[in-house]
Write a protein that holds these residues in place. Structure first.
Motif, mmCIF file in Angstrom:
data_model
loop_
_atom_site.group_PDB
_atom_site.id
_atom_site.type_symbol
_atom_site.label_atom_id
_atom_site.label_comp_id
_atom_site.label_asym_id
_atom_site.label_seq_id
_atom_site.Cartn_x
_atom_site.Cartn_y
_atom_site.Cartn_z
ATOM 1 N N GLU A 6 44.959 48.462 33.393
ATOM 2 C CA GLU A 6 45.498 47.189 33.836
ATOM 3 C C GLU A 6 44.747 46.026 33.184
ATOM 4 O O GLU A 6 43.528 46.053 33.057
ATOM 5 C CB GLU A 6 45.426 47.089 35.350
ATOM 6 C CG GLU A 6 46.270 48.168 36.035
ATOM 7 C CD GLU A 6 46.314 47.983 37.529
ATOM 8 O OE1 GLU A 6 46.642 46.868 37.966
ATOM 9 O OE2 GLU A 6 46.004 48.951 38.228
ATOM 10 N N GLU A 7 45.505 45.034 32.790
ATOM 11 C CA GLU A 7 44.926 43.898 32.074
ATOM 12 C C GLU A 7 43.867 43.174 32.897
ATOM 13 O O GLU A 7 42.835 42.762 32.376
ATOM 14 C CB GLU A 7 46.025 42.915 31.670
ATOM 15 C CG GLU A 7 45.496 41.735 30.881
ATOM 16 C CD GLU A 7 46.588 40.739 30.519
ATOM 17 O OE1 GLU A 7 46.258 39.771 29.831
ATOM 18 O OE2 GLU A 7 47.749 40.918 30.944
ATOM 19 N N PHE A 8 44.082 43.041 34.220
ATOM 20 C CA PHE A 8 43.109 42.298 35.017
ATOM 21 C C PHE A 8 41.758 42.995 35.036
ATOM 22 O O PHE A 8 40.724 42.351 35.144
ATOM 23 C CB PHE A 8 43.621 42.020 36.440
ATOM 24 C CG PHE A 8 43.557 43.183 37.386
ATOM 25 C CD1 PHE A 8 44.648 44.000 37.561
ATOM 26 C CD2 PHE A 8 42.409 43.439 38.118
ATOM 27 C CE1 PHE A 8 44.595 45.069 38.445
ATOM 28 C CE2 PHE A 8 42.356 44.503 38.994
ATOM 29 C CZ PHE A 8 43.451 45.332 39.157
ATOM 30 N N VAL A 39 39.986 41.815 32.035
ATOM 31 C CA VAL A 39 39.578 40.424 32.225
ATOM 32 C C VAL A 39 38.357 40.352 33.141
ATOM 33 O O VAL A 39 37.411 39.606 32.877
ATOM 34 C CB VAL A 39 40.749 39.580 32.780
ATOM 35 C CG1 VAL A 39 40.286 38.179 33.163
ATOM 36 C CG2 VAL A 39 41.872 39.512 31.755
ATOM 37 N N THR A 54 37.449 44.792 42.934
ATOM 38 C CA THR A 54 38.829 45.141 43.276
ATOM 39 C C THR A 54 38.882 45.979 44.559
ATOM 40 O O THR A 54 39.787 45.802 45.373
ATOM 41 C CB THR A 54 39.539 45.879 42.124
ATOM 42 O OG1 THR A 54 38.789 47.019 41.748
ATOM 43 C CG2 THR A 54 39.721 44.962 40.923
ATOM 44 N N LYS A 95 45.340 41.461 46.954
ATOM 45 C CA LYS A 95 45.749 42.157 45.738
ATOM 46 C C LYS A 95 45.750 41.162 44.576
ATOM 47 O O LYS A 95 46.205 40.024 44.728
ATOM 48 C CB LYS A 95 47.135 42.760 45.911
ATOM 49 C CG LYS A 95 47.586 43.554 44.729
ATOM 50 C CD LYS A 95 48.925 44.177 44.959
ATOM 51 C CE LYS A 95 49.310 44.943 43.705
ATOM 52 N NZ LYS A 95 50.560 45.631 43.829
ATOM 53 N N VAL A 96 45.247 41.603 43.456
ATOM 54 C CA VAL A 96 45.245 40.765 42.256
ATOM 55 C C VAL A 96 46.631 40.831 41.645
ATOM 56 O O VAL A 96 47.158 41.909 41.393
ATOM 57 C CB VAL A 96 44.188 41.238 41.238
ATOM 58 C CG1 VAL A 96 44.263 40.415 39.974
ATOM 59 C CG2 VAL A 96 42.803 41.178 41.856
ATOM 60 N N THR A 97 47.232 39.666 41.446
ATOM 61 C CA THR A 97 48.544 39.603 40.800
ATOM 62 C C THR A 97 48.479 38.564 39.695
ATOM 63 O O THR A 97 47.652 37.642 39.736
ATOM 64 C CB THR A 97 49.669 39.218 41.783
ATOM 65 O OG1 THR A 97 49.373 37.949 42.333
ATOM 66 C CG2 THR A 97 49.804 40.246 42.897
ATOM 67 N N GLN A 98 49.338 38.740 38.733
ATOM 68 C CA GLN A 98 49.367 37.785 37.626
ATOM 69 C C GLN A 98 50.483 36.771 37.897
ATOM 70 O O GLN A 98 51.613 37.141 38.197
ATOM 71 C CB GLN A 98 49.650 38.501 36.313
ATOM 72 C CG GLN A 98 49.646 37.569 35.128
ATOM 73 C CD GLN A 98 49.790 38.324 33.829
ATOM 74 O OE1 GLN A 98 49.786 39.540 33.795
ATOM 75 N NE2 GLN A 98 49.913 37.588 32.749
ATOM 76 N N SER A 99 50.114 35.514 37.825
ATOM 77 C CA SER A 99 51.125 34.476 37.946
ATOM 78 C C SER A 99 51.106 33.670 36.650
ATOM 79 O O SER A 99 50.051 33.347 36.126
ATOM 80 C CB SER A 99 50.875 33.584 39.146
ATOM 81 O OG SER A 99 49.634 32.937 39.020
ATOM 82 N N LEU A 100 52.279 33.395 36.155
ATOM 83 C CA LEU A 100 52.376 32.650 34.914
ATOM 84 C C LEU A 100 52.248 31.161 35.186
ATOM 85 O O LEU A 100 52.752 30.656 36.182
ATOM 86 C CB LEU A 100 53.708 32.951 34.242
ATOM 87 C CG LEU A 100 53.909 34.431 33.881
ATOM 88 C CD1 LEU A 100 55.327 34.648 33.357
ATOM 89 C CD2 LEU A 100 52.887 34.874 32.867
#
Length: 107
Positions: free
Chosen positions: A44-46, A49, A91, A100-105
């Protein structure tokens, strides 16, 4: 009689060694808390990061600056075991608290 030479470089070395001992304590306690002997890798990208952040901020703060935009140094650092344990701890801690870690644009 013990002879010891103190200088700016020996003080910096003492600080690096103290930070390394502290990081080792965190990693060993973290692996124990996670019930693991080595950190898992995540695709996962996060996770990458988070590893990049922990590498820059804690593991090698004197070697890598934070991203500033468009330079070669801004690329993500390869995940390492120390940063991986810290990323897993974070995490796991967030999940324990229902976050939960989520990606927001960006808008």
């Amino acid at each position: 009689m013990e002879v010891s030479e103190e200088s700016a470089s020996s003080d910096a070395r003492h600080q690096r060694n103290a930070r390394r001992r502290y990081i080792n304590t965190v990693v060993e306690a973290g692996l124990t808390a996670l019930g693991k002997t080595a950190p898992d890798r995540s695709d996962e990208e996060f996770f990458d990061v988070l590893c990049d952040f922990f590498s820059r901020a804690i593991v090698w703060p004197e070697h890598y600056g934070f991203p500033t935009g468009g330079t070669e140094a801004d690329r993500l650092l390869k995940p390492n075991d120390v940063a991986g344990v810290m990323a897993q701890l974070l995490t796991t801690h967030l999940a324990h608290h229902g976050l939960k870690v989520t990606q927001s644009l960006p808008e």
